[in-house]
Design a protein around this motif. Sequence first.
Motif, PDB file in Angstrom:
ATOM      1  N   HIS A  57      -8.397   3.009  10.883  1.00 23.36           N
ATOM      2  CA  HIS A  57      -8.078   4.172  10.063  1.00 23.36           C
ATOM      3  C   HIS A  57      -6.709   4.653  10.541  1.00 23.36           C
ATOM      4  O   HIS A  57      -6.540   4.989  11.719  1.00 23.36           O
ATOM      5  N   ASP A  59      -4.829   7.129  10.708  1.00 24.52           N
ATOM      6  CA  ASP A  59      -4.508   8.394  11.366  1.00 24.52           C
ATOM      7  C   ASP A  59      -5.226   8.572  12.699  1.00 24.52           C
ATOM      8  O   ASP A  59      -5.099   9.612  13.344  1.00 24.52           O
ATOM      9  N   GLY A  93      -1.643   2.578   6.271  1.00 20.76           N
ATOM     10  CA  GLY A  93      -2.149   3.929   6.450  1.00 20.76           C
ATOM     11  C   GLY A  93      -1.394   4.662   7.555  1.00 20.76           C
ATOM     12  O   GLY A  93      -1.069   5.843   7.419  1.00 20.76           O
ATOM     13  N   ARG A  96       1.798   6.286   6.593  1.00 21.28           N
ATOM     14  CA  ARG A  96       1.631   7.450   5.709  1.00 21.28           C
ATOM     15  C   ARG A  96       0.833   8.560   6.400  1.00 21.28           C
ATOM     16  O   ARG A  96       0.487   9.550   5.774  1.00 21.28           O
ATOM     17  N   HIS A  97       0.534   8.398   7.709  1.00 22.00           N
ATOM     18  CA  HIS A  97      -0.292   9.351   8.459  1.00 22.00           C
ATOM     19  C   HIS A  97      -1.624   9.564   7.757  1.00 22.00           C
ATOM     20  O   HIS A  97      -2.155  10.681   7.708  1.00 22.00           O
ATOM     21  N   SER A  98      -2.168   8.496   7.223  1.00 23.73           N
ATOM     22  CA  SER A  98      -3.369   8.594   6.401  1.00 23.73           C
ATOM     23  C   SER A  98      -4.480   7.692   6.924  1.00 23.73           C
ATOM     24  O   SER A  98      -4.221   6.602   7.441  1.00 23.73           O
ATOM     25  N   ARG A  99      -5.700   8.146   6.762  1.00 25.63           N
ATOM     26  CA  ARG A  99      -6.871   7.324   7.079  1.00 25.63           C
ATOM     27  C   ARG A  99      -6.934   6.100   6.165  1.00 25.63           C
ATOM     28  O   ARG A  99      -7.374   5.030   6.585  1.00 25.63           O
ATOM     29  N   TYR A 100      -6.452   6.263   4.936  1.00 25.88           N
ATOM     30  CA  TYR A 100      -6.684   5.272   3.891  1.00 25.88           C
ATOM     31  C   TYR A 100      -5.450   4.430   3.590  1.00 25.88           C
ATOM     32  O   TYR A 100      -4.331   4.741   4.013  1.00 25.88           O
ATOM     33  N   ARG A 104      -5.941   4.086  -1.849  1.00 29.46           N
ATOM     34  CA  ARG A 104      -6.946   5.123  -1.589  1.00 29.46           C
ATOM     35  C   ARG A 104      -8.294   4.550  -1.147  1.00 29.46           C
ATOM     36  O   ARG A 104      -9.308   5.243  -1.182  1.00 29.46           O
ATOM     37  N   ASP A 106     -10.794   2.740   1.800  1.00 34.32           N
ATOM     38  CA  ASP A 106     -11.037   2.727   3.237  1.00 34.32           C
ATOM     39  C   ASP A 106     -11.104   1.262   3.680  1.00 34.32           C
ATOM     40  O   ASP A 106     -12.048   0.545   3.320  1.00 34.32           O
ATOM     41  N   TRP A 205      -4.483  12.065  14.504  1.00 34.83           N
ATOM     42  CA  TRP A 205      -3.080  12.505  14.538  1.00 34.83           C
ATOM     43  C   TRP A 205      -2.577  12.875  15.921  1.00 34.83           C
ATOM     44  O   TRP A 205      -1.568  13.565  16.051  1.00 34.83           O
TER      45      TRP A 205
END
Length: 358
Positions: A57, A59, A93, A96-100, A104, A106, A205
């Motif tokens: 993930h 982030d 991910g 983009r500092h994103s979990r996904y 979009r 997982d 994060w």
Amino acid sequence: MTTSDHHWFGCDIAPGKSANTEFEVTESYSSRSVVIPIQIRRGISPGPTVFVTAALHGDELNGTGAIRTLLADPTWVLQSGTLLLIPVLNVLGFERHSRYLPDRRDLNRCFPGTSGGSMASRLAKVIFDSLIKKCDYGIDLHTAAVRRTNFPNVRADLSNPDCLRLAEAFGAGIILQGKGPKGSLRREATKAGCPTIIIEGGEVWKVESSVADCMTRGIFNCLKELDMMPGKPDIPDTQAIIRETRWLRAERGGFMSMHVAPGDTVVKGQAIATNSNLLAEDQNRLEAPFSGVVIGMTTLPAVQPGEPVVHIGRLANPKSARRHEKQIAGDDVQRTAHEHLATNIQVTEASDPPVDES
């Protein structure tokens, strides 16, 4: 199973040597290659091949910090086998500092993947075929989801003897039984013959030093257990195996006053959190449904009805809770994590409930 393959992603790695390289997993919108950085280390002697991954993930960075600590430390030596260190598995991910992923999805629900499916499924297949299927064991590092934190714990399919062996060797003190969600890396890797455990600890994060220390110690413990490093694993005297957990959820909207912190032990009926309105007028209280340990909790005290507040793992009885509390207090690494994670939560004493004079 032991691999003797010395050729990884374009590099020939001699015994006792290491190499930094990368492997291509997909293409960006501008048709540029998207690659995953990886370090491969080989011991002098033959042995198992183990992967250690973080930021599946994108982030969840505590594991990234732990792996980077290993990469920067010249004092430890791999004596046998092959070790693959991947500080960021989900680079799309991560950027983009994103979990996904950008689509979009997982990534940790898409394994083992397909060659003709979604972008996430194709990415999962490349990772699974190029990396996971070539390994004998796996360690996957995670944190809690956004707006939550976890006390460091191992999760594994304990019905698999090799997973149980790794989970106990890691030395986290809390071990949760579970195969993992369908499509998750650990579930599909174990199913494919690569016993894999995951470690959950801390928040997204950030790199929390006490959580990263738990992870680095655990990685070394597993390598020692597999005879890939000299020495014996540094394992707590007792470990709590959790087979039942429950999220306590808010019954009312409002502001939660927490009475426990991550890693705390609780007994049945103990006050866990008190809900009040913004003028500090109490509305209701959450109590422990059984004796157990606080695995995780929200870091956002403002709640609406149904939102998760505290995640508790069941222990057998109050005596087990006291024994687990003593175990954490006697282990420097876990005790430090317990103290540090508690500073991220404002913990207050529960007041006595009002007396009904009607």
